[in-house]
Each structure stands twice: as structure tokens, then as C-alpha cells.
Design a protein around this motif. Structure first.
Motif, PDB file in Angstrom:
ATOM      1  N   MET A 260       0.842  -1.173   0.000  1.00 14.62           N
ATOM      2  CA  MET A 260       0.000   0.000   0.000  1.00 14.62           C
ATOM      3  C   MET A 260       0.888   1.237   0.000  1.00 14.62           C
ATOM      4  O   MET A 260       1.762   1.385   0.842  1.00 14.62           O
ATOM      5  N   LYS A 261       0.626   2.108  -0.930  1.00  5.69           N
ATOM      6  CA  LYS A 261       1.429   3.322  -1.049  1.00  5.69           C
ATOM      7  C   LYS A 261       0.798   4.431  -0.222  1.00  5.69           C
ATOM      8  O   LYS A 261      -0.391   4.689  -0.310  1.00  5.69           O
ATOM      9  N   SER A 262       1.637   5.065   0.582  1.00  5.67           N
ATOM     10  CA  SER A 262       1.117   6.164   1.395  1.00  5.67           C
ATOM     11  C   SER A 262       1.062   7.429   0.550  1.00  5.67           C
ATOM     12  O   SER A 262       1.793   7.603  -0.409  1.00  5.67           O
ATOM     13  N   GLY A 263       0.159   8.327   0.948  1.00  4.45           N
ATOM     14  CA  GLY A 263      -0.032   9.571   0.214  1.00  4.45           C
ATOM     15  C   GLY A 263       1.046  10.591   0.536  1.00  4.45           C
ATOM     16  O   GLY A 263       2.038  10.324   1.212  1.00  4.45           O
ATOM     17  N   THR A 264       0.841  11.752   0.035  1.00  9.56           N
ATOM     18  CA  THR A 264       1.770  12.857   0.274  1.00  9.56           C
ATOM     19  C   THR A 264       1.684  13.287   1.732  1.00  9.56           C
ATOM     20  O   THR A 264       0.594  13.506   2.247  1.00  9.56           O
ATOM     21  N   PRO A 265       2.830  13.432   2.403  1.00  9.01           N
ATOM     22  CA  PRO A 265       2.779  13.916   3.793  1.00  9.01           C
ATOM     23  C   PRO A 265       2.448  15.412   3.833  1.00  9.01           C
ATOM     24  O   PRO A 265       2.829  16.176   2.942  1.00  9.01           O
ATOM     25  N   PHE A 266       1.726  15.779   4.843  1.00 11.19           N
ATOM     26  CA  PHE A 266       1.318  17.169   4.988  1.00 11.19           C
ATOM     27  C   PHE A 266       1.841  17.741   6.296  1.00 11.19           C
ATOM     28  O   PHE A 266       1.995  17.035   7.286  1.00 11.19           O
ATOM     29  N   SER A 267       2.083  19.023   6.283  1.00 10.28           N
ATOM     30  CA  SER A 267       2.460  19.759   7.479  1.00 10.28           C
ATOM     31  C   SER A 267       1.267  20.619   7.884  1.00 10.28           C
ATOM     32  O   SER A 267       0.689  21.329   7.064  1.00 10.28           O
ATOM     33  N   VAL A 268       0.893  20.560   9.141  1.00 14.74           N
ATOM     34  CA  VAL A 268      -0.240  21.326   9.643  1.00 14.74           C
ATOM     35  C   VAL A 268       0.284  22.640  10.212  1.00 14.74           C
ATOM     36  O   VAL A 268       1.147  22.655  11.079  1.00 14.74           O
ATOM     37  N   ARG A 269      -0.272  23.745   9.699  1.00 16.11           N
ATOM     38  CA  ARG A 269       0.132  25.073  10.186  1.00 16.11           C
ATOM     39  C   ARG A 269      -1.091  25.829  10.637  1.00 16.11           C
ATOM     40  O   ARG A 269      -2.124  25.803   9.990  1.00 16.11           O
ATOM     41  N   CYS A 270      -0.969  26.503  11.755  1.00 11.34           N
ATOM     42  CA  CYS A 270      -2.036  27.356  12.260  1.00 11.34           C
ATOM     43  C   CYS A 270      -1.590  28.809  12.099  1.00 11.34           C
ATOM     44  O   CYS A 270      -0.573  29.212  12.651  1.00 11.34           O
ATOM     45  N   THR A 271      -2.352  29.567  11.333  1.00  9.73           N
ATOM     46  CA  THR A 271      -1.988  30.957  11.059  1.00  9.73           C
ATOM     47  C   THR A 271      -2.818  31.940  11.888  1.00  9.73           C
ATOM     48  O   THR A 271      -2.885  33.116  11.569  1.00  9.73           O
ATOM     49  N   LEU A 272      -3.439  31.445  12.954  1.00 10.11           N
ATOM     50  CA  LEU A 272      -4.278  32.286  13.800  1.00 10.11           C
ATOM     51  C   LEU A 272      -3.409  33.263  14.585  1.00 10.11           C
ATOM     52  O   LEU A 272      -2.392  32.888  15.172  1.00 10.11           O
ATOM     53  N   THR A 273      -3.791  34.512  14.591  1.00 10.41           N
ATOM     54  CA  THR A 273      -3.101  35.523  15.373  1.00 10.41           C
ATOM     55  C   THR A 273      -4.088  36.142  16.363  1.00 10.41           C
ATOM     56  O   THR A 273      -5.299  35.943  16.260  1.00 10.41           O
ATOM     57  N   PHE A 274      -3.563  36.901  17.299  1.00 10.91           N
ATOM     58  CA  PHE A 274      -4.426  37.532  18.290  1.00 10.91           C
ATOM     59  C   PHE A 274      -5.383  38.522  17.631  1.00 10.91           C
ATOM     60  O   PHE A 274      -6.516  38.679  18.073  1.00 10.91           O
ATOM     61  N   GLY A 275      -4.943  39.161  16.574  1.00 10.72           N
ATOM     62  CA  GLY A 275      -5.799  40.115  15.886  1.00 10.72           C
ATOM     63  C   GLY A 275      -7.024  39.483  15.257  1.00 10.72           C
ATOM     64  O   GLY A 275      -8.034  40.147  15.047  1.00 10.72           O
ATOM     65  N   ASP A 276      -6.958  38.190  14.962  1.00  8.58           N
ATOM     66  CA  ASP A 276      -8.095  37.499  14.368  1.00  8.58           C
ATOM     67  C   ASP A 276      -9.223  37.274  15.369  1.00  8.58           C
ATOM     68  O   ASP A 276     -10.387  37.197  14.988  1.00  8.58           O
ATOM     69  N   ILE A 277      -8.887  37.148  16.634  1.00  3.81           N
ATOM     70  CA  ILE A 277      -9.919  36.894  17.646  1.00  3.81           C
ATOM     71  C   ILE A 277     -10.138  38.093  18.564  1.00  3.81           C
ATOM     72  O   ILE A 277     -10.940  38.029  19.486  1.00  3.81           O
ATOM     73  N   TYR A 278      -9.456  39.185  18.297  1.00  7.00           N
ATOM     74  CA  TYR A 278      -9.557  40.364  19.153  1.00  7.00           C
ATOM     75  C   TYR A 278     -10.989  40.890  19.206  1.00  7.00           C
ATOM     76  O   TYR A 278     -11.500  41.235  20.269  1.00  7.00           O
ATOM     77  N   GLY A 279     -11.660  40.950  18.072  1.00  5.22           N
ATOM     78  CA  GLY A 279     -13.044  41.426  18.027  1.00  5.22           C
ATOM     79  C   GLY A 279     -13.976  40.532  18.812  1.00  5.22           C
ATOM     80  O   GLY A 279     -14.917  41.008  19.472  1.00  5.22           O
ATOM     81  N   GLN A 280     -13.737  39.234  18.761  1.00  9.63           N
ATOM     82  CA  GLN A 280     -14.571  38.290  19.507  1.00  9.63           C
ATOM     83  C   GLN A 280     -14.382  38.473  21.012  1.00  9.63           C
ATOM     84  O   GLN A 280     -15.339  38.380  21.781  1.00  9.63           O
ATOM     85  N   ILE A 281     -13.156  38.732  21.418  1.00 10.88           N
ATOM     86  CA  ILE A 281     -12.891  38.960  22.842  1.00 10.88           C
ATOM     87  C   ILE A 281     -13.572  40.246  23.306  1.00 10.88           C
ATOM     88  O   ILE A 281     -14.175  40.284  24.378  1.00 10.88           O
ATOM     89  N   LEU A 282     -13.515  41.286  22.486  1.00 14.35           N
ATOM     90  CA  LEU A 282     -14.186  42.540  22.848  1.00 14.35           C
ATOM     91  C   LEU A 282     -15.698  42.359  22.917  1.00 14.35           C
ATOM     92  O   LEU A 282     -16.356  42.912  23.807  1.00 14.35           O
ATOM     93  N   ALA A 283     -16.267  41.599  21.990  1.00 17.57           N
ATOM     94  CA  ALA A 283     -17.711  41.356  22.015  1.00 17.57           C
ATOM     95  C   ALA A 283     -18.105  40.572  23.266  1.00 17.57           C
ATOM     96  O   ALA A 283     -19.130  40.869  23.897  1.00 17.57           O
ATOM     97  N   TRP A 284     -17.298  39.593  23.630  1.00 17.72           N
ATOM     98  CA  TRP A 284     -17.580  38.802  24.832  1.00 17.72           C
ATOM     99  C   TRP A 284     -17.504  39.679  26.078  1.00 17.72           C
ATOM    100  O   TRP A 284     -18.337  39.577  26.977  1.00 17.72           O
ATOM    101  N   MET A 285     -16.524  40.571  26.140  1.00 18.04           N
ATOM    102  CA  MET A 285     -16.421  41.472  27.283  1.00 18.04           C
ATOM    103  C   MET A 285     -17.614  42.419  27.334  1.00 18.04           C
ATOM    104  O   MET A 285     -18.112  42.737  28.424  1.00 18.04           O
ATOM    105  N   ALA A 286     -18.094  42.861  26.167  1.00 17.52           N
ATOM    106  CA  ALA A 286     -19.276  43.726  26.135  1.00 17.52           C
ATOM    107  C   ALA A 286     -20.498  42.981  26.667  1.00 17.52           C
ATOM    108  O   ALA A 286     -21.298  43.553  27.423  1.00 17.52           O
ATOM    109  N   VAL A 287     -20.649  41.715  26.295  1.00 14.07           N
ATOM    110  CA  VAL A 287     -21.773  40.920  26.801  1.00 14.07           C
ATOM    111  C   VAL A 287     -21.691  40.789  28.318  1.00 14.07           C
ATOM    112  O   VAL A 287     -22.699  40.922  29.024  1.00 14.07           O
ATOM    113  N   ILE A 288     -20.501  40.552  28.829  1.00  8.19           N
ATOM    114  CA  ILE A 288     -20.336  40.421  30.280  1.00  8.19           C
ATOM    115  C   ILE A 288     -20.690  41.725  30.984  1.00  8.19           C
ATOM    116  O   ILE A 288     -21.421  41.740  31.975  1.00  8.19           O
TER     117      ILE A 288
END
Length: 83
Positions: A1-29
Motif C-alpha cells: 500500500m502506497k502512502s499519500g503525500t505527507p502534509f504539514s499542519v500550520r495554524c496561522t491564527l493571530t491575536f488580531g483574528d480573535i480580538y473582536g470576539q474577545i471585545l464582544a464577549w467582554m461587552a456581553v459580560i
């Protein structure tokens, strides 16, 4: 059985991507706490506690959904090339 191409998993999430969500959550609180304090002076302070708890409990699933979908949108699979 031939294995497929290996992949590297990268997470490009930065704090700026969730900053608005954190502010909205603080507003709800803060809004729920303000509503609770406003109701606390009434003749039934139990409504204040129930109101704050209800707002927080109902907003948690939406916050988790927004954060998880943002996280999943920033996961990248890059094929590993052998040199």
C-alpha cells in the motif's frame, strides 16, 4: 500500500483574528452585569441573578462557535516536499 503525500499542519491564527470576539464577549459580560446591578435594586433580586446567568449561559455557545470556526479557517495543510 502506497502512502499519500505527507502534509504539514500550520495554524496561522493571530491575536488580531480573535480580538473582536474577545471585545464582544467582554461587552456581553459588562451589559449583563449592568443589567444585574440595575435589577438588584428592585424588590426581587433573584431576577437579577437569573438574568445575568441566562445571558452568560446563552452567549457561551455563540462565542465558542465563533472562536472554533475562526480557528478552523486558519488551519492550513501544506504538502511536505522532500529536497
Amino acid at each position: 500500500m502506497k502512502s499519500g503525500t505527507p502534509f504539514s499542519v500550520r495554524c496561522t491564527l493571530t491575536f488580531g483574528d480573535i480580538y473582536g470576539q474577545i471585545l464582544a464577549w467582554m461587552a456581553v459580560i459588562f451589559v449583563s452585569l449592568a443589567a444585574g446591578l440595575a435589577l438588584m435594586g428592585s424588590s426581587r433580586p433573584l431576577f437579577a441573578l437569573v438574568g445575568v446567568g441566562l445571558i452568560l449561559v446563552l452567549s457561551v455557545p455563540f462565542l465558542l462557535f465563533a472562536f472554533v470556526t475562526t480557528l478552523l479557517n486558519h488551519i492550513r495543510l501544506d504538502p511536505v516536499t522532500s529536497a
